[in-house]
Scaffold this active site. Structure first.
Site, PDB file in Angstrom:
ATOM      1  N   LYS A 183      -8.487  15.750 -10.174  1.00  0.00           N
ATOM      2  CA  LYS A 183      -9.594  15.540  -9.237  1.00  0.00           C
ATOM      3  C   LYS A 183      -8.985  15.494  -7.840  1.00  0.00           C
ATOM      4  O   LYS A 183      -8.386  14.496  -7.434  1.00  0.00           O
ATOM      5  CB  LYS A 183     -10.352  14.240  -9.501  1.00  0.00           C
ATOM      6  CG  LYS A 183     -11.652  14.212  -8.699  1.00  0.00           C
ATOM      7  CD  LYS A 183     -12.098  12.857  -8.254  1.00  0.00           C
ATOM      8  CE  LYS A 183     -11.520  12.389  -6.964  1.00  0.00           C
ATOM      9  NZ  LYS A 183     -11.903  13.131  -5.734  1.00  0.00           N
ATOM     10  N   CYS A 292       1.958   9.669   4.292  1.00  0.00           N
ATOM     11  CA  CYS A 292       2.307   8.367   3.717  1.00  0.00           C
ATOM     12  C   CYS A 292       3.677   7.895   4.168  1.00  0.00           C
ATOM     13  O   CYS A 292       3.918   6.710   4.293  1.00  0.00           O
ATOM     14  CB  CYS A 292       2.244   8.459   2.202  1.00  0.00           C
ATOM     15  SG  CYS A 292       3.237   9.801   1.551  1.00  0.00           S
TER      16      CYS A 292
HETATM   17  P1  NAD Z   1      -8.002   7.485  -1.001  1.00  0.00           P
HETATM   18  O1  NAD Z   1      -7.306   6.418  -1.760  1.00  0.00           O
HETATM   19  O2  NAD Z   1      -9.243   7.145  -0.274  1.00  0.00           O
HETATM   20  O3  NAD Z   1      -8.390   8.693  -1.979  1.00  0.00           O
HETATM   21  C1  NAD Z   1      -7.425   9.317  -2.795  1.00  0.00           C
HETATM   22  C2  NAD Z   1      -8.130   9.956  -3.977  1.00  0.00           C
HETATM   23  O4  NAD Z   1      -8.679   8.919  -4.786  1.00  0.00           O
HETATM   24  C3  NAD Z   1      -9.282  10.880  -3.596  1.00  0.00           C
HETATM   25  O5  NAD Z   1      -9.288  11.991  -4.466  1.00  0.00           O
HETATM   26  C4  NAD Z   1     -10.496   9.997  -3.833  1.00  0.00           C
HETATM   27  O6  NAD Z   1     -11.674  10.724  -4.108  1.00  0.00           O
HETATM   28  C5  NAD Z   1     -10.050   9.205  -5.056  1.00  0.00           C
HETATM   29  N1  NAD Z   1     -10.761   7.939  -5.266  1.00  0.00           N
HETATM   30  C6  NAD Z   1     -11.393   7.170  -4.351  1.00  0.00           C
HETATM   31  N2  NAD Z   1     -11.932   6.091  -4.947  1.00  0.00           N
HETATM   32  C7  NAD Z   1     -11.609   6.157  -6.273  1.00  0.00           C
HETATM   33  C8  NAD Z   1     -11.860   5.324  -7.401  1.00  0.00           C
HETATM   34  N3  NAD Z   1     -12.548   4.194  -7.302  1.00  0.00           N
HETATM   35  N4  NAD Z   1     -11.359   5.704  -8.597  1.00  0.00           N
HETATM   36  C9  NAD Z   1     -10.639   6.830  -8.729  1.00  0.00           C
HETATM   37  N5  NAD Z   1     -10.392   7.665  -7.694  1.00  0.00           N
HETATM   38  C10 NAD Z   1     -10.851   7.331  -6.478  1.00  0.00           C
HETATM   39  O7  NAD Z   1      -6.903   8.122  -0.038  1.00  0.00           O
HETATM   40  P2  NAD Z   1      -7.090   9.259   1.058  1.00  0.00           P
HETATM   41  O8  NAD Z   1      -7.826   8.673   2.220  1.00  0.00           O
HETATM   42  O9  NAD Z   1      -7.593  10.500   0.424  1.00  0.00           O
HETATM   43  O10 NAD Z   1      -5.552   9.525   1.454  1.00  0.00           O
HETATM   44  C11 NAD Z   1      -4.845   8.738   2.329  1.00  0.00           C
HETATM   45  C12 NAD Z   1      -4.034   7.686   1.589  1.00  0.00           C
HETATM   46  O11 NAD Z   1      -3.174   8.298   0.643  1.00  0.00           O
HETATM   47  C13 NAD Z   1      -3.113   6.915   2.522  1.00  0.00           C
HETATM   48  O12 NAD Z   1      -3.153   5.543   2.198  1.00  0.00           O
HETATM   49  C14 NAD Z   1      -1.734   7.481   2.205  1.00  0.00           C
HETATM   50  O13 NAD Z   1      -0.660   6.641   2.481  1.00  0.00           O
HETATM   51  C15 NAD Z   1      -1.860   7.769   0.759  1.00  0.00           C
HETATM   52  N6  NAD Z   1      -0.844   8.761   0.380  1.00  0.00           N
HETATM   53  C16 NAD Z   1       0.241   8.367  -0.366  1.00  0.00           C
HETATM   54  C17 NAD Z   1       1.241   9.287  -0.681  1.00  0.00           C
HETATM   55  C18 NAD Z   1       2.463   8.892  -1.480  1.00  0.00           C
HETATM   56  O14 NAD Z   1       3.166   9.775  -1.955  1.00  0.00           O
HETATM   57  N7  NAD Z   1       2.744   7.622  -1.654  1.00  0.00           N
HETATM   58  C19 NAD Z   1       1.116  10.604  -0.243  1.00  0.00           C
HETATM   59  C20 NAD Z   1       0.016  10.954   0.516  1.00  0.00           C
HETATM   60  C21 NAD Z   1      -0.972  10.031   0.808  1.00  0.00           C
END
Ligand code: NAD
Length: 501
Positions: A183, A292
């Site tokens: 997803k 990130c």
């Molecule tokens: P997000 O957590 O809002 O969303 C990430 C994904 O999770 C999306 O596909 C979203 O639709 C899904 N999602 C949201 N709510 C959910 C739920 N309740 N259950 C299951 N899935 C759900 O993050 P974002 O805004 O898309 O991305 C930014 C974040 O990602 C930042 O915090 C960043 O640090 C993190 N990030 C981490 C890494 C890493 O490797 N550690 C890499 C890139 C981004």
């Protein structure tokens, strides 16, 4: 083949389940280029029933299909074919990611190149993966430690590196013999659906890789809850990571969580300061700071601080902000206006607490920036280590500068946040670099470089940045299960005494 993207034609995608892409039947999610606000794509807002169908297809392909039992060489052949199709279509893949996420096209091209390299490396792992044999347990006792594919993997990815973060998971999982459902972020699903098409063209059997688009609260939540998913590999925010831990408890599925970060660039006076200026700015401005591992904090030694901050401010004014398809852009558009507002609120909050803006600090709104969400690259000095700007993930082109006097102070400041994804040390003194690097609590430490890497090198977090590793052999092993086979040979020594004894 991905049709060459010439003029603005809106790409419309359905979901990809069991080898078939369906026409979108329900509601669509509009995807706008963050730099121009023009509509570039639309994705299906899938429902829970479609998520269930995707998981069922992956389950069938794992339990009844031949992908898990194919030889590593056969799986590698498909992965190499996928890599070469990605190379064929690299420009279209880059353009899709740039238009949907707002990143500059030249960065998107880098993401595609790295994704191809990871796919080729995973193909090599598929061939070379092996278990262990224990042969010193006695002449009649042999132990085999074998690695098996862990089953159905759900992958949930964010919007900041749509292709790259998928490919930090998918090829490694396929190499191990798993099947998968992804997803992608509802904001940037295009490249993930294109990979599903290319994987099918490369010969991946139906059901082995499925994509279901839509909101996290429904589709993502179903993947976290599903009893038919064995492993969930999630990249996203720490808050959603916590929600996933709770939702996944039902079948105790294994999790790999790549969450938020708050990396520091630590600059010592004995660094090559010219390199460090470029590196620190690259670290914080790469992907508009929507990264990130973004080096969002600069910890600089008092002896070098004034001239270093001045050099950063002079250099940052020469950088070019631009729309995603601007070939010369160094910094692109922020994902959407709500996110831009959130970043700006951190800036004004820090200013109210007495921090000093030495560059940027405001949105860009005129000329080429009129339609989109742009922010001037920003440097803020004298940031208090207790402030929200220092402690929280901002996810924008904002560098928070604080100063230190001793090694201990630098380490304490770097480790004082809840995150532990990455940090960078800038020093030409090997003793300083190693001593400091070893005491930093993060999954990655860069020395005289930043946001660097290779498919062989694992990445991941500690503390609130999550657990599990991606890439490298460690990333491959996340998608395997260890089985121990214990073999006794020869005549058994009876445990029970015989009646005659
Ligand atoms: P997000 O957590 O809002 O969303 C990430 C994904 O999770 C999306 O596909 C979203 O639709 C899904 N999602 C949201 N709510 C959910 C739920 N309740 N259950 C299951 N899935 C759900 O993050 P974002 O805004 O898309 O991305 C930014 C974040 O990602 C930042 O915090 C960043 O640090 C993190 N990030 C981490 C890494 C890493 O490797 N550690 C890499 C890139 C981004």
């Amino acid at each position: 083949m991905i049709a060459p993207i010439t003029e603005r034609a809106v790409r419309t995608y359905g979901v990809f389940i069991d080898g078939e892409e369906t026409r979108p039947s329900g509601e669509l999610i509009a995807c706008k280029d963050p730099g121009t606000q023009e509509m570039v794509a639309q994705f299906e807002r899938a429902d829970v029933a479609q998520a269930q169908a995707a998981v069922a297809a992956a389950r069938r392909a794992f339990d009844e299909g031949d992908w898990p039992s194919r030889s590593g060489a056969e799986r590698a052949e498909v992965l190499r074919a996928l890599a070469s199709l990605m190379r064929r279509d690299q420009e279209a893949l880059a353009r899709i990611d740039a238009e949907e996420s707002g990143k500059p096209i030249r960065l998107a091209r880098g993401d595609v190149a790295a994704s191809i390299a990871m796919t080729e490396y995973a193909a090599a792992l598929a061939v070379t993966a092996h278990g262990d044999a224990h042969t010193s347990l006695g002449p009649d006792f042999t132990g085999l430690v074998i690695r098996e594919p862990c089953g159905v993997v759900a992958m949930i990815t964010p919007w900041n590196f749509p292709l790259l973060l998928l490919m930090q998971k998918l090829p490694y999982a396929l190499a191990a013999g798993c099947t998968a459902v992804c997803k992608p972020s509802e904001l940037t699903s295009g490249s993930t659906l294109e990979i599903a098409r290319l994987a099918a063209e490369a010969g991946l059997p139906a059901g082995v890789f499925n994509v279901v688009t839509g909101p996290g609260s429904t589709v993502g939540n179903h993947l976290a809850r599903s009893e038919d998913v064995d492993v969930l590999s999630f990249t996203g925010s720490t808050d959603v990571g916590r929600a996933i831990v709770e939702a996944s408890a039902g079948n105790l599925k294994r999790l790999s969580l790549e969450l938020g970060g708050k990396a520091a660039s630590i600059v010592f006076p004995d660094a090559d300061l010219e390199d460090a200026v470029d590196g620190v700015l690259f670290g914080v401005l790469f992907n508009q700071g929507e990264c990130c591992v973004s080096g969002a904090r600069l910890l600089v030694h008092e002896d070098a601080a004034d001239r270093f901050v001045q050099a950063l401010a002079d250099r940052v004014r020469e950088l070019r902000v631009g729309v995603p398809l601007d070939e010369a852009a160094d910094i692109g558009a922020m994902i959407h206006s709500a996110h831009l507002d959130k970043v700006l609120a951190y800036v004004s909050g820090a200013e109210a607490e007495g921090a000093r803006i030495v560059a940027g600090g405001s949105p860009l709104t005129s000329g080429p920036f009129e339609a989109g969400c742009f922010m001037a690259p920003t440097i803020i000095d004298e940031v208090s280590p207790t402030s929200r700007l220092f402690q929280e993930e901002v996810f924008g082109p904002v560098l928070a500068v604080s100063r230190f006097r001793t090694h201990d102070e630098a380490i304490e400041l770097a480790n004082s946040v809840e995150y532990g994804l990455a940090n960078s040390v800038w020093s030409k003194n090997i003793d300083t670099a190693l001593a400091v690097g070893r005491r930093l609590r993060s999954g990655t430490v860069w020395v005289n470089t930043t946001i660097d890497g290779a498919p062989q090198l694992p990445g991941g977090g500690v503390k609130s940045s999550g657990y599990g590793r991606e890439m490298g052999e460690a990333g491959f092993e996340e998608f395997t299960e260890v089985k121990t086979v214990q073999i006794r040979s020869g005549k058994r020594t009876p445990f029970f005494r015989t009646a005659s004894a």
